[in-house]
Design a protein around this motif. Structure first.
Motif, mmCIF file in Angstrom:
data_model
loop_
_atom_site.group_PDB
_atom_site.id
_atom_site.type_symbol
_atom_site.label_atom_id
_atom_site.label_comp_id
_atom_site.label_asym_id
_atom_site.label_seq_id
_atom_site.Cartn_x
_atom_site.Cartn_y
_atom_site.Cartn_z
ATOM 1 N N GLN A 190 22.350 127.212 -27.064
ATOM 2 C CA GLN A 190 21.577 126.671 -28.175
ATOM 3 C C GLN A 190 20.885 125.363 -27.816
ATOM 4 O O GLN A 190 19.830 125.032 -28.373
ATOM 5 C CB GLN A 190 22.505 126.457 -29.376
ATOM 6 N N PHE A 191 21.455 124.627 -26.887
ATOM 7 C CA PHE A 191 20.888 123.340 -26.481
ATOM 8 C C PHE A 191 19.449 123.480 -26.001
ATOM 9 O O PHE A 191 18.610 122.602 -26.244
ATOM 10 C CB PHE A 191 21.752 122.724 -25.379
ATOM 11 N N PHE A 192 19.130 124.594 -25.346
ATOM 12 C CA PHE A 192 17.782 124.794 -24.804
ATOM 13 C C PHE A 192 16.786 125.218 -25.883
ATOM 14 O O PHE A 192 15.591 125.360 -25.596
ATOM 15 C CB PHE A 192 17.820 125.846 -23.699
ATOM 16 N N ARG A 193 17.254 125.427 -27.106
ATOM 17 C CA ARG A 193 16.364 125.814 -28.195
ATOM 18 C C ARG A 193 16.049 124.653 -29.142
ATOM 19 O O ARG A 193 15.342 124.834 -30.132
ATOM 20 C CB ARG A 193 16.990 126.949 -29.001
ATOM 21 N N LEU A 194 16.597 123.483 -28.845
ATOM 22 C CA LEU A 194 16.384 122.337 -29.736
ATOM 23 C C LEU A 194 14.957 121.809 -29.679
ATOM 24 O O LEU A 194 14.447 121.264 -30.659
ATOM 25 C CB LEU A 194 17.361 121.208 -29.378
ATOM 26 N N TRP A 195 14.320 121.980 -28.520
ATOM 27 C CA TRP A 195 12.969 121.447 -28.327
ATOM 28 C C TRP A 195 12.043 122.546 -27.820
ATOM 29 O O TRP A 195 12.489 123.459 -27.130
ATOM 30 C CB TRP A 195 12.973 120.295 -27.312
ATOM 31 N N MET A 215 6.762 117.423 -27.237
ATOM 32 C CA MET A 215 7.889 118.296 -27.561
ATOM 33 C C MET A 215 8.186 118.253 -29.068
ATOM 34 O O MET A 215 8.102 117.206 -29.693
ATOM 35 C CB MET A 215 9.130 117.854 -26.795
ATOM 36 N N ILE A 216 8.516 119.395 -29.608
ATOM 37 C CA ILE A 216 8.827 119.513 -31.035
ATOM 38 C C ILE A 216 10.322 119.769 -31.201
ATOM 39 O O ILE A 216 10.883 120.683 -30.586
ATOM 40 C CB ILE A 216 8.032 120.658 -31.682
ATOM 41 N N PHE A 217 10.948 118.929 -32.020
ATOM 42 C CA PHE A 217 12.381 119.079 -32.306
ATOM 43 C C PHE A 217 12.573 120.048 -33.473
ATOM 44 O O PHE A 217 11.855 119.985 -34.474
ATOM 45 C CB PHE A 217 12.988 117.721 -32.658
ATOM 46 N N HIS A 218 13.558 120.955 -33.365
ATOM 47 C CA HIS A 218 13.817 121.978 -34.380
ATOM 48 C C HIS A 218 15.152 121.691 -35.070
ATOM 49 O O HIS A 218 16.227 121.963 -34.500
ATOM 50 C CB HIS A 218 13.847 123.369 -33.746
ATOM 51 N N PRO A 219 15.114 121.136 -36.272
ATOM 52 C CA PRO A 219 16.353 120.775 -36.979
ATOM 53 C C PRO A 219 17.262 121.971 -37.241
ATOM 54 O O PRO A 219 18.489 121.853 -37.172
ATOM 55 C CB PRO A 219 15.844 120.171 -38.292
ATOM 56 N N HIS A 220 16.678 123.150 -37.555
ATOM 57 C CA HIS A 220 17.519 124.303 -37.855
ATOM 58 C C HIS A 220 18.294 124.764 -36.622
ATOM 59 O O HIS A 220 19.432 125.245 -36.732
ATOM 60 C CB HIS A 220 16.680 125.446 -38.428
ATOM 61 N N PRO A 275 7.647 123.087 -26.521
ATOM 62 C CA PRO A 275 6.379 122.392 -26.218
ATOM 63 C C PRO A 275 5.479 122.321 -27.442
ATOM 64 O O PRO A 275 5.477 123.207 -28.297
ATOM 65 C CB PRO A 275 5.758 123.258 -25.117
ATOM 66 N N LYS A 276 4.684 121.257 -27.512
ATOM 67 C CA LYS A 276 3.781 121.083 -28.648
ATOM 68 C C LYS A 276 2.713 122.155 -28.716
ATOM 69 O O LYS A 276 2.263 122.548 -29.789
ATOM 70 C CB LYS A 276 3.113 119.709 -28.572
ATOM 71 N N ASN A 277 2.285 122.617 -27.565
ATOM 72 C CA ASN A 277 1.196 123.587 -27.551
ATOM 73 C C ASN A 277 1.660 125.014 -27.770
ATOM 74 O O ASN A 277 0.877 125.956 -27.706
ATOM 75 C CB ASN A 277 0.431 123.506 -26.234
ATOM 76 N N LYS A 278 2.976 125.194 -27.996
ATOM 77 C CA LYS A 278 3.487 126.541 -28.230
ATOM 78 C C LYS A 278 3.007 127.034 -29.583
ATOM 79 O O LYS A 278 3.084 126.329 -30.594
ATOM 80 C CB LYS A 278 5.012 126.553 -28.189
ATOM 81 N N HIS A 279 2.471 128.245 -29.635
ATOM 82 C CA HIS A 279 1.909 128.776 -30.877
ATOM 83 C C HIS A 279 3.004 129.029 -31.909
ATOM 84 O O HIS A 279 4.012 129.659 -31.625
ATOM 85 C CB HIS A 279 1.175 130.088 -30.587
ATOM 86 N N ILE A 280 2.789 128.500 -33.103
ATOM 87 C CA ILE A 280 3.723 128.717 -34.211
ATOM 88 C C ILE A 280 2.999 129.498 -35.288
ATOM 89 O O ILE A 280 2.031 129.013 -35.885
ATOM 90 C CB ILE A 280 4.230 127.386 -34.795
ATOM 91 N N PRO A 281 3.398 130.758 -35.540
ATOM 92 C CA PRO A 281 2.707 131.587 -36.524
ATOM 93 C C PRO A 281 2.802 131.003 -37.919
ATOM 94 O O PRO A 281 3.803 130.391 -38.282
ATOM 95 C CB PRO A 281 3.426 132.933 -36.439
ATOM 96 N N SER A 282 1.725 131.159 -38.700
ATOM 97 C CA SER A 282 1.736 130.666 -40.082
ATOM 98 C C SER A 282 2.585 131.587 -40.940
ATOM 99 O O SER A 282 2.562 132.807 -40.772
ATOM 100 C CB SER A 282 0.314 130.608 -40.629
ATOM 101 N N CYS A 283 3.291 130.992 -41.873
ATOM 102 C CA CYS A 283 4.225 131.790 -42.670
ATOM 103 C C CYS A 283 3.576 132.343 -43.928
ATOM 104 O O CYS A 283 4.036 133.326 -44.483
ATOM 105 C CB CYS A 283 5.443 130.951 -43.040
ATOM 106 N N LYS A 284 2.533 131.710 -44.410
ATOM 107 C CA LYS A 284 1.847 132.125 -45.623
ATOM 108 C C LYS A 284 2.817 132.278 -46.790
ATOM 109 O O LYS A 284 3.627 131.433 -47.071
ATOM 110 C CB LYS A 284 1.066 133.411 -45.355
ATOM 111 N N HIS A 285 2.718 133.419 -47.495
ATOM 112 C CA HIS A 285 3.512 133.576 -48.713
ATOM 113 C C HIS A 285 4.980 133.871 -48.416
ATOM 114 O O HIS A 285 5.815 133.814 -49.304
ATOM 115 C CB HIS A 285 2.917 134.699 -49.574
ATOM 116 N N ASP A 286 5.339 134.208 -47.165
ATOM 117 C CA ASP A 286 6.732 134.525 -46.829
ATOM 118 C C ASP A 286 7.561 133.276 -46.550
ATOM 119 O O ASP A 286 8.772 133.354 -46.375
ATOM 120 C CB ASP A 286 6.794 135.444 -45.596
ATOM 121 N N CYS A 287 6.927 132.119 -46.478
ATOM 122 C CA CYS A 287 7.635 130.891 -46.118
ATOM 123 C C CYS A 287 8.760 130.570 -47.102
ATOM 124 O O CYS A 287 9.875 130.264 -46.705
ATOM 125 C CB CYS A 287 6.659 129.718 -46.071
#
Length: 287
Positions: A56-61, A1-6, A63-75
């Motif tokens: 919002q509680f259900f958005r804190l974590w 599981m990946i924790f999302h600080p934002h 799955p690790k295998n969930k695809h996260i798009p690369s941000c490239k120059h927009d990051c």
């Protein structure tokens, strides 16, 4: 599981907003911001924020295998925009919790350009309070008529909070009618540069919805110790109504016979009084 600080930050911000609104209600300071008839809206907002925290509680974590798009120059651009939005969100929370609410005073009145000149310019305008009443402090027509009848026949006029606005309008609209009567009221001292040393304006702020639409109303008062009363001092007075001329317009003036300094009232503002409209099935009409 990946924790999302934002996402966690958003949950904390929503919780803080909810607690802030609840604190305003439990402490009673909500009355320094809005008309009591509208306070329920902020209470609904508090509960809505709590509900959003739950979502919002259900958005804190995720799955690790969930695809996260690369941000490239927009990051970098996205990150900067995110921090700006966080700052905008945080600022009202910090000021709300750290800065105590302030009652509107003479300084605010001066900044708004309020004073006798503005009051005399507006005094002849017809009141809309008797025509439309939606989500306001309402009374039945019979009760309103009873209060006005008390004003018309009484030699001693008590300007209590519940009748302050309608009594003020009638006295200000026809000051000769009330000449010689005794007036009792409370208010804070507001002094304009154009006033003489024995004059001041005994004032209250009229709130229709919230402090943003506040307007100053009050009476010119005269007595020999006016120069000793400080700006923003709250006083309770008794005096005799008479008529004077200001900028070529007849206005009421209170010749103070007795007074005493008092603490600022728990509810320093006054509010419009509206007549509750009664409709029948046979002859409801609109103008």
């Amino acid at each position: 599981m990946i924790f999302h600080p934002h996402q966690a930050f958003k949950a904390l911000a929503l919780t803080a907003f909810s607690l802030f609104f609840l604190n305003l209600h439990t402490s009673g300071t909500i009355l320094k911001y809005v008309n009591p008839d509208y306070a329920w809206l902020s209470l609904c907002a508090a509960y809505l924020f709590f509900f959003l925290v739950f979502i919002q509680f259900f958005r804190l974590w995720s799955p690790k295998n969930k695809h996260i798009p690369s941000c490239k120059h927009d990051c970098h651009h996205h990150s900067r925009r995110k921090y700006i939005s966080y700052s905008v969100l945080t600022f009202p929370l910090v000021t709300g919790f750290l800065l105590p609410p302030q009652t509107l005073n003479a300084t605010i009145a001066a900044q708004k350009g309020a004073g006798l000149l503005l009051q005399t310019e507006n005094k002849s305008l017809p009141s809309e309070h008797e025509e439309i009443a939606v989500d306001r402090k309402e009374v039945q027509q019979a009760e309103f008529d009873q209060r006005i009848s008390a004003l018309e026949r009484s030699r001693v006029i008590h300007l209590t909070d519940g009748v302050f606005e309608p009594y003020y309008e009638r006295i200000n609209a026809d000051p000769h009618k009330y000449n010689g009567r005794t007036l009792k009221m409370t208010g804070f001292v507001f002094k304009e540069k154009s006033l003489q040393t024995n004059q001041l304006i005994l004032s209250r702020f009229l709130i229709t919805h919230c402090v943003a639409d506040a307007s100053l109303i009050g009476f010119l008062a005269e007595f020999d110790r006016a120069a000793h009363l400080k700006q923003d001092m709250w006083v309770e007075i008794e005096g005799t109504l008479s008529v004077t001329s200001y900028k070529g317009i007849s206005i009421p003036v209170v010749n103070i016979t007795s007074w005493k300094e008092i603490a600022e009232p728990k509810e320093p503002y006054v509010y419009p009084l509206y007549i509750k409209l009664a409709f029948t099935h046979h002859n409801a009409s609109f103008s």
